[in-house]
Design a protein around this motif. Structure first.
Motif, PDB file in Angstrom:
ATOM      1  N   UNK A   1      -1.211  44.310  -0.591  1.00  0.00           N
ATOM      2  CA  UNK A   1      -0.150  45.313  -0.782  1.00  0.00           C
ATOM      3  C   UNK A   1       0.573  45.172  -2.117  1.00  0.00           C
ATOM      4  N   UNK A   2      -0.164  44.817  -3.140  1.00  0.00           N
ATOM      5  CA  UNK A   2       0.398  44.789  -4.489  1.00  0.00           C
ATOM      6  C   UNK A   2       0.230  46.165  -5.131  1.00  0.00           C
ATOM      7  N   UNK A   3       1.149  46.523  -6.022  1.00  0.00           N
ATOM      8  CA  UNK A   3       1.128  47.842  -6.655  1.00  0.00           C
ATOM      9  C   UNK A   3       1.161  47.688  -8.168  1.00  0.00           C
ATOM     10  N   UNK A   4       0.212  48.335  -8.821  1.00  0.00           N
ATOM     11  CA  UNK A   4       0.141  48.345 -10.282  1.00  0.00           C
ATOM     12  C   UNK A   4       0.272  49.784 -10.763  1.00  0.00           C
ATOM     13  N   UNK A   5       1.163  50.014 -11.731  1.00  0.00           N
ATOM     14  CA  UNK A   5       1.388  51.362 -12.260  1.00  0.00           C
ATOM     15  C   UNK A   5       1.316  51.339 -13.776  1.00  0.00           C
ATOM     16  N   UNK A   6       0.403  52.131 -14.326  1.00  0.00           N
ATOM     17  CA  UNK A   6       0.300  52.327 -15.773  1.00  0.00           C
ATOM     18  C   UNK A   6       0.766  53.744 -16.075  1.00  0.00           C
TER      19      UNK A   6
END
Length: 577
Positions: A153-158
């Motif tokens: 449940x990790x979130x990465x946003x570029x």
């Protein structure tokens, strides 16, 4: 004594219940120590300002423990010898943000170096990584991963404008080692093109979600490992004005969140923007309107030949209420020449019209250049005693179209984009009828009003855009009706001025749907809006010169109920034979 004892107990409870505050650290200058010399070990805040930099010799740039830390980087981090720019091991609930012109540079030097490494050890959960503004991660050397994730449940946003770039072999842009429910949102650029490097790589885990959003530019393979990763999902949400060809490997579930038709066959997900098929009716209306405006000045030419030079611009902005309505900018210019062949109570002119239009759809997503030639006749009745004058016209012609989609997203192309070109033609026909009314208001003022209607038809031939995309033939027809009113001021015997207001409505009556084939799969789509109402205003002058010469010029503007607006200009000249 009892009261004193109770007071001490109360004081102790207050002290024990006081909150423990997290440590706040700031790095605003050059540092050669991890964390700028600070210890980040749980619920701490560390900020590297735009003036700050961290460049340890043989250590991670930032290393955290304890979880629930907040890391904000606006400056630079540089690491060597396989050390990570930011390292978070076995931690959860960290928030990591790179903003402004933040830049992490990691050089492997034979060992695996990572821009940001989340998880490590036995993994970390519920961490958030965000790159915004013009933040950038660069890795140099083999196995230099941009961002590595391990955990659930990790979130990465570029965000748009950000970038991850790798240059070594096996140097993935974004790499998920293991974990379930991880989400990757990409509106920035990822570039990983060396041997065995992937732009996006889900090696393990379950139900990983990758969202390509508007602004995303992917250069390199998109891969999920069938041996260790399950339930991988690729959501494409790059905007209705953007075309794409994404080549994947491994087993993906692919969705287009814009709701348009797409194909996913042979691990290739593709869809073309509706592009010029969506704006075809607007461009037909534009050319028809320009032609009819040319003819309006001819109603009183009688025994004289005439020429009209015109220009017209049109722009439609994006409309959130109508998401399928693509924004565009169009510029047109043209020339109409009329020669009288009959005069008297009913005059007849033969007219040739040349019209050129340059269309730019969705900020260069597609450019279309069109050139048409029409030949027709105009029949005009002499004004009646009660001020009415009738006119009708009929034209046929042909238009050639040259199209270029210069921004088709293609992750296997060197720049992440490729071009598709097209050439096609159409046969055109226009029928129109009008009634004008004029009456004097005073010696120097008169009222002029008009009613007009038109039918425009375009038979568009089938054409292809590369070997994988083809458009079916289409028969497009629309009607329009207009009412206008204005006043004419006669300033002198040879000069008058006119101001006019008008309203016009167009309706597509045939060809509202079009179809195309992508990689062998046929689709039908609604090609834009079927009706639109325009409101316009125009100022005009007319000068009667010597030797039977008459000069007329006009400048106008218009807008519609669907965010379309533009300008028109005409310079009309006629002369007596």
């Amino acid at each position: 004594m009892r009261s004193t004892y109770l007071f001490l107990i109360s004081l102790s409870l207050v002290v024990l219940s006081a909150p423990l505050y997290a440590d706040d650290f700031t790095v605003s200058s050059t540092s050669s120590s991890t964390n700028g010399g600070h210890t980040v070990n749980g619920s701490d805040n560390l900020t590297v300002t735009s003036a700050g930099s961290i460049s340890p010799v043989n250590a991670h740039g930032i290393s955290t423990t304890g979880g629930s830390n907040t890391i904000t980087v606006e400056g630079s981090i540089t690491t060597l010898n396989g050390r990570s720019g930011i390292q978070s091991t076995n931690e959860s609930d960290n928030q990591i943000t790179l903003s402004g012109s933040a830049h992490i540079t990691s050089t492997s030097n034979g060992a695996q170096g990572t821009g940001i490494n989340i998880g490590g050890g036995s993994g970390g959960n519920n961490n958030s990584i965000t790159l915004s503004d013009s933040a950038k991660i660069t890795t140099i050397g083999n196995s230099g991963i941009g961002i590595s994730i391990f955990g659930d449940n990790n979130t990465l946003t570029l965000s748009k404008g950000t970038e991850i770039s790798t240059s070594g072999t096996s140097a993935d842009g974004i790499y998920v080692y293991d974990g379930s429910g991880n989400t990757i949102n990409v509106a920035g650029k990822i570039k990983a093109t060396n041997t065995d490097a992937k732009a996006v790589h889900l090696e393990g885990g379950a139900n990983g979600v990758v969202n390509f959003q508007e602004g995303a530019l992917i250069i390199g393979p998109i891969h999920t490992d069938n041996d260790y990763a399950t339930g991988s999902i690729l959501n494409i949400d790059v905007g209705l004005g953007t075309s794409y060809i994404f080549t994947t490997s491994g087993t993906w579930t692919v969705n287009d969140l814009d709701g348009r038709s797409f194909t996913y066959s042979g691990n290739v997900a593709s869809s073309l923007s509706a592009g010029n098929s969506e704006t075809a009716d607007e461009m037909l209306f534009m050319s028809t309107g320009s032609l009819q405006s040319s003819l309006k000045s001819n109603v009183s030419s009688d025994e004289s030949g005439w020429v009209d030079i015109y220009a017209r611009s049109s722009e439609r902005k994006a409309n959130t209420a109508q998401p399928t309505m693509l924004p565009y900018k169009a510029n047109a210019s043209g020339l109409s020449i009329g020669v009288p062949v009959l005069s008297g109570a009913r005059s007849l002119d033969v007219v040739i019209n040349s019209h050129h239009a340059a269309l730019n759809i969705a900020d260069d997503s597609q450019i279309l250049d069109s050139l048409s030639t029409k030949l027709g006749v105009v029949l005009t009745q002499a004004p009646t005693s009660d001020g009415w004058q009738l006119a009708g016209s009929a034209f046929v012609g042909r238009t050639s179209h040259d199209g270029t989609r210069g921004k088709v997203l293609d992750n296997l192309a060197e720049t992440g984009m490729r071009s598709l070109t097209s050439e096609f033609s159409s046969n055109d026909a226009v029928l129109a009828i009008g009634a004008n009314y004029s009456t004097e208001l005073s010696k120097t003022m008169r009222f002029e009003g008009g009613l007009e209607g038109s039918y425009a038809y375009q038979d568009i031939a089938a054409y292809s855009e590369s070997s994988n995309f083809s458009w079916a033939a289409r028969k497009l027809a629309q009607t329009s009706g207009k009412v206008s009113a204005g006043v004419v001021y006669q300033s002198s015997e040879n000069l008058n001025y006119q101001f006019r207001l008008g309203a016009q409505h167009r309706t597509v009556i045939q060809g509202a749907q079009t179809s195309y084939t992508a990689y062998g799969t046929a689709y039908s789509l609604d090609a834009g809006l079927t009706s639109e109402t325009y409101y316009d205003a125009e100022v005009r002058f007319n000068y009667l010169g010597g030797d039977g010469m008459n000069l007329t010029g006009s400048l106008g503007g218009f807008s519609s109920d669907l965010t379309t607006s533009g300008m028109t200009a005409h310079l009309w000249l006629n002369w007596a034979f």
